[in-house]
Design a protein around this motif. Structure first.
Motif, PDB file in Angstrom:
ATOM      1  N   GLY A 159       0.806  -1.215   0.000  1.00  0.00           N
ATOM      2  CA  GLY A 159       0.000   0.000   0.000  1.00  0.00           C
ATOM      3  C   GLY A 159       0.837   1.261   0.000  1.00  0.00           C
ATOM      4  O   GLY A 159       2.019   1.250   0.386  1.00  0.00           O
ATOM      5  N   THR A 186       1.858  -1.948  -4.519  1.00  0.00           N
ATOM      6  CA  THR A 186       0.499  -1.448  -4.593  1.00  0.00           C
ATOM      7  C   THR A 186      -0.236  -2.060  -5.786  1.00  0.00           C
ATOM      8  O   THR A 186       0.389  -2.466  -6.777  1.00  0.00           O
ATOM      9  CB  THR A 186       0.486   0.094  -4.718  1.00  0.00           C
ATOM     10  N   ALA A 187      -1.546  -2.109  -5.670  1.00  0.00           N
ATOM     11  CA  ALA A 187      -2.378  -2.580  -6.775  1.00  0.00           C
ATOM     12  C   ALA A 187      -2.613  -1.476  -7.787  1.00  0.00           C
ATOM     13  O   ALA A 187      -3.087  -1.726  -8.896  1.00  0.00           O
ATOM     14  CB  ALA A 187      -3.712  -3.101  -6.238  1.00  0.00           C
ATOM     15  N   LYS A 204       1.416  -4.358  -8.793  1.00  0.00           N
ATOM     16  CA  LYS A 204       1.147  -5.794  -8.692  1.00  0.00           C
ATOM     17  C   LYS A 204       1.654  -6.554  -9.923  1.00  0.00           C
ATOM     18  O   LYS A 204       2.169  -7.671  -9.815  1.00  0.00           O
ATOM     19  CB  LYS A 204      -0.350  -6.037  -8.517  1.00  0.00           C
ATOM     20  N   ILE A 222       1.862  -6.404   5.799  1.00  0.00           N
ATOM     21  CA  ILE A 222       0.442  -6.146   5.568  1.00  0.00           C
ATOM     22  C   ILE A 222      -0.120  -5.346   6.723  1.00  0.00           C
ATOM     23  O   ILE A 222       0.196  -5.599   7.891  1.00  0.00           O
ATOM     24  CB  ILE A 222      -0.311  -7.488   5.409  1.00  0.00           C
ATOM     25  N   MET A 226      -6.398  -4.355   7.041  1.00  0.00           N
ATOM     26  CA  MET A 226      -6.693  -4.795   5.679  1.00  0.00           C
ATOM     27  C   MET A 226      -7.847  -5.796   5.677  1.00  0.00           C
ATOM     28  O   MET A 226      -7.929  -6.677   6.534  1.00  0.00           O
ATOM     29  CB  MET A 226      -5.444  -5.423   5.057  1.00  0.00           C
ATOM     30  N   PRO A 229     -10.326 -10.496   2.196  1.00  0.00           N
ATOM     31  CA  PRO A 229     -10.054 -10.911   0.805  1.00  0.00           C
ATOM     32  C   PRO A 229      -8.759 -10.322   0.258  1.00  0.00           C
ATOM     33  O   PRO A 229      -7.988 -11.001  -0.424  1.00  0.00           O
ATOM     34  CB  PRO A 229     -11.281 -10.381   0.047  1.00  0.00           C
ATOM     35  N   GLU A 230      -8.522  -9.034   0.571  1.00  0.00           N
ATOM     36  CA  GLU A 230      -7.291  -8.380   0.112  1.00  0.00           C
ATOM     37  C   GLU A 230      -6.074  -8.993   0.795  1.00  0.00           C
ATOM     38  O   GLU A 230      -5.029  -9.216   0.163  1.00  0.00           O
ATOM     39  CB  GLU A 230      -7.370  -6.886   0.404  1.00  0.00           C
ATOM     40  N   GLU A 233      -5.284 -12.253  -0.845  1.00  0.00           N
ATOM     41  CA  GLU A 233      -4.674 -12.068  -2.156  1.00  0.00           C
ATOM     42  C   GLU A 233      -3.182 -11.750  -2.056  1.00  0.00           C
ATOM     43  O   GLU A 233      -2.351 -12.372  -2.722  1.00  0.00           O
ATOM     44  CB  GLU A 233      -5.408 -10.952  -2.906  1.00  0.00           C
ATOM     45  N   TRP A 234      -2.843 -10.783  -1.199  1.00  0.00           N
ATOM     46  CA  TRP A 234      -1.446 -10.409  -1.051  1.00  0.00           C
ATOM     47  C   TRP A 234      -0.628 -11.519  -0.397  1.00  0.00           C
ATOM     48  O   TRP A 234       0.538 -11.725  -0.741  1.00  0.00           O
ATOM     49  CB  TRP A 234      -1.317  -9.121  -0.232  1.00  0.00           C
TER      50      TRP A 234
END
Length: 636
Positions: A159, A186-187, A204, A222, A226, A229-230, A233-234
């Motif tokens: 992030g 970051t996404a 990503k 992380i 958060m 689901p996020e 994913e990470w």
């Protein structure tokens, strides 16, 4: 090299040294300003008072440095806050000098200082003071990194928002901790060429395409807030790249050590944890307010959490009963420290001891009884059936009958999903306890509301699979699983206890409450994920071995029996199971018979009676399977 280590041990530059250097910078700035003036061959006003004019500049500047404490900050942790203090100090000096010029022009007709000189002095002195701090800060970072780079965990923060930047800053400014910031992930796709705090931002796609990220990073960090689901994913992304996953604390969970102190490896519980059920706190508080509460099995995982939650509800007295001496003592020390205003009584006792327990009921006149005491380990109970009868049935019978006798308002029992279509003695004993408790609801003269709650597996509880796997991984493996297809439901300890409290509030008596636990989890997948989270590769670094189902164990567990139906409640996550009931006289007779067999240590007879009480009890992978091949009848 010895000098380097001495510098490493230096926590900060003394304030008097910083103050002396700042004064030296003032002299240098004055000298630079007058060199500039000399190069322009400008005429100086009141040149005969030049020394006095310089003295005034120094005194005014020093006074404002003292006022704004520009020297007080730890130089190696300098931020723009320190820069602003320098600006305020130098700016105030500039304003005073401009004021002197204004007065001098009014009185004497010309200024004391040339305007270009005082403005140049302001800019030069401000720049040099801040530049000095940045040089020291950078030097400290370089020195602290000498011969220490390999031991630092190279971190990529997930992030680029404010919280991520705060985490990164905390890492940068905590050189004594074992982390080193190396970048951000970051996404977002608009940060490819951007830098943040002097470090690259990876998106990503770059992260996915790169095959050598482990040469740049050791772990990803992380945020604690958060979404699951996020986080999933990470985590999957990092583990696939061979990186460890660390988790930062939620802001309101930060302890005295600070953010960096509370950074920890991501645990499997963080990924399995779901949003806790919402409970009606006001109604629950009213039920417990100024009441006497009994918690059995109070030193266990579930019991102790029930106590912690009830301790926040202003109960008059909480009596905690357990037969485990050391855990009860540890809990006592914890509770007396955490809840100094709550009245506790810690009782070392066995719930099978009717006379000991009755004395508590007689003395304290309980309003609510939370019954969490039980034997729960399936293989041990399968080898020792009488012990399950004594505690799970006999102990429950004692407490339930005493609750009725002493007009306890509510009796809430903790049960298990293993009581549904049981394949082992432990599950059958808990189902028998359920039947006994339910039978009392409509018994003659009863005023107590008897309520049962049925759980799946509890994350992190004593003896559960996750602490077991964690110990095996720490030892280097192997991780042992009974069967590749075995699945289980999971919930957290707080969730389980919130359900107990909620059920105690909702119940009208006679209900078995079950919790919507979502989808069951495959234990093999759980083990693989835990191994990866520990930084290892399954079946390469840590072997996984299948050892076969244990006596009484089944591949899957249910929360409802085949013959039951569910009734929804006002809470979407809680249902009522409508199981078949037994009359009190019938279950009481069978409980007395099974207690006699348990006293005689007649294992076969004990299990035979269990199968009479619980017809759906079919033994699995057990010596008692022989009883399922003959008619279920008793011969007396």
């Amino acid at each position: 090299m010895g000098n380097v280590f001495k510098i490493k041990e230096l926590r900060y530059i003394p304030r008097w040294v910083v103050f002396f250097i700042d004064i030296s910078i003032i002299f240098v700035s004055i000298w630079i300003s007058y060199l500039f003036l000399k190069s322009l061959k400008a005429k100086v006003n009141f040149s005969e008072y030049q020394d006095k004019k310089i003295f005034v500049v120094i005194v005014v500047n020093v006074l404002f440095m003292l006022l704004f404490k520009t020297y007080a900050g730890i130089v190696r942790h300098s931020t723009f806050f320190d820069f602003f203090k320098i600006v305020w100090s130098s700016g105030s000096t500039l304003l005073v000098l401009l004021g002197l010029n204004f007065i001098s022009e009014l009185v004497l007709g010309k200024s004391v200082y040339l305007y270009p000189v005082i403005f140049l002095f302001f800019f030069v002195s401000t720049f040099l003071m801040f530049f000095f701090r940045m040089i020291i800060k950078r030097s400290f970072k370089m020195v602290m990194g000498v011969n220490n780079v390999p031991s630092k965990v190279r971190i990529a923060v997930v992030g680029v928002d404010n919280e991520s930047v705060s985490l990164a800053n905390a890492i940068i400014h905590s050189p004594r901790h074992p982390y080193r910031l190396r970048g951000f992930i970051t996404a977002r796709s608009d940060s490819k060429k951007a830098m943040l705090l002097g470090h690259k931002i990876y998106n990503k796609e770059e992260f996915l395409e790169s095959d050598d990220l482990n040469k740049q990073f050791d772990a990803v960090l992380i945020k604690g807030i958060m979404a699951k689901p996020e986080m999933e994913e990470w985590t999957a992304l990092a583990l696939d790249k061979g990186l460890k996953v660390l988790k930062a604390p939620v802001v309101n969970e930060i302890k005295e050590g600070g953010i960096v102190e509370d950074i920890r490896p991501l645990q499997i519980e963080d990924l399995l944890d779901r949003a806790p059920i919402k409970i009606e706190n006001e109604e629950i508080r009213n039920r417990h307010f100024k009441k006497n509460i009994l918690v059995t099995g109070g030193a266990g995982s579930i019991g102790s959490e029930i106590v912690r939650q009830v301790a926040q509800l202003d109960a008059s007295l909480i009596v905690i009963v357990d037969q485990a001496e050391s855990p009860l003592h540890e809990l006592k020390l914890e509770l007396l420290e955490r809840f100094p205003n709550q009245n506790f009584k810690f009782v070392l006792a066995d719930i099978l001891n009717l006379y000991r327990i009755e004395k508590l009921f007689d003395e304290y006149k309980f309003s609510i009884v939370y019954h969490a005491a039980a034997y729960k380990h399936v293989p041990l109970i399968e080898d020792n059936p009488p012990e399950a009868i004594f505690v799970n049935i006999g102990g429950t019978r004692n407490l339930a009958l005493l609750s009725k006798q002493y007009n306890v308002s509510r009796f809430v029992m903790v049960s298990t999903d293993k009581a549904v279509n049981p394949t082992n003695v432990m599950g059958a004993s808990k189902r028998t306890a359920e039947l006994f408790v339910q039978s009392l609801q409509n018994s003659s003269g009863n005023t107590t509301k008897f309520i049962t709650t049925r759980f799946g597996n509890v994350l992190g509880s004593n003896g559960s699979v996750i602490p077991h796997f964690r110990k095996q991984i720490e030892k280097g493996g192997p991780v042992t699983i009974t069967h590749p297809d075995i699945i289980r439901y999971f919930m957290t300890i707080p969730e389980a206890c919130e359900l107990v409290l909620q059920a105690g509030t909702m119940g009208n008596g006679g209900e078995i409450y079950v919790f919507d636990m979502g989808k069951p989890i495959k234990i093999l997948d759980l083990a693989k994920r835990m191994i990866k989270l520990s930084g290892y590769t399954p079946d390469v670094d840590i072997k996984i071995e299948f050892i076969g189902l244990r006596p009484g164990e089944k591949l899957y567990e249910e929360l409802l029996t085949d013959n039951s139906t569910t009734v929804p409640t006002h809470h979407e996550k809680i249902m009522i199971s409508k199981d078949q009931l037994m009359e009190f006289a019938d279950i009481e007779l069978l409980c007395k018979q099974i207690m006699k067999s348990a006293i005689k240590k007649d294992n076969l007879e004990v299990v035979k009676i269990l199968k009479i009480i619980v017809p759906e009890f079919i033994s699995n992978n057990s010596e008692f399977e022989i009883l399922d091949r003959v008619p279920k009848e008793l011969a007396y």
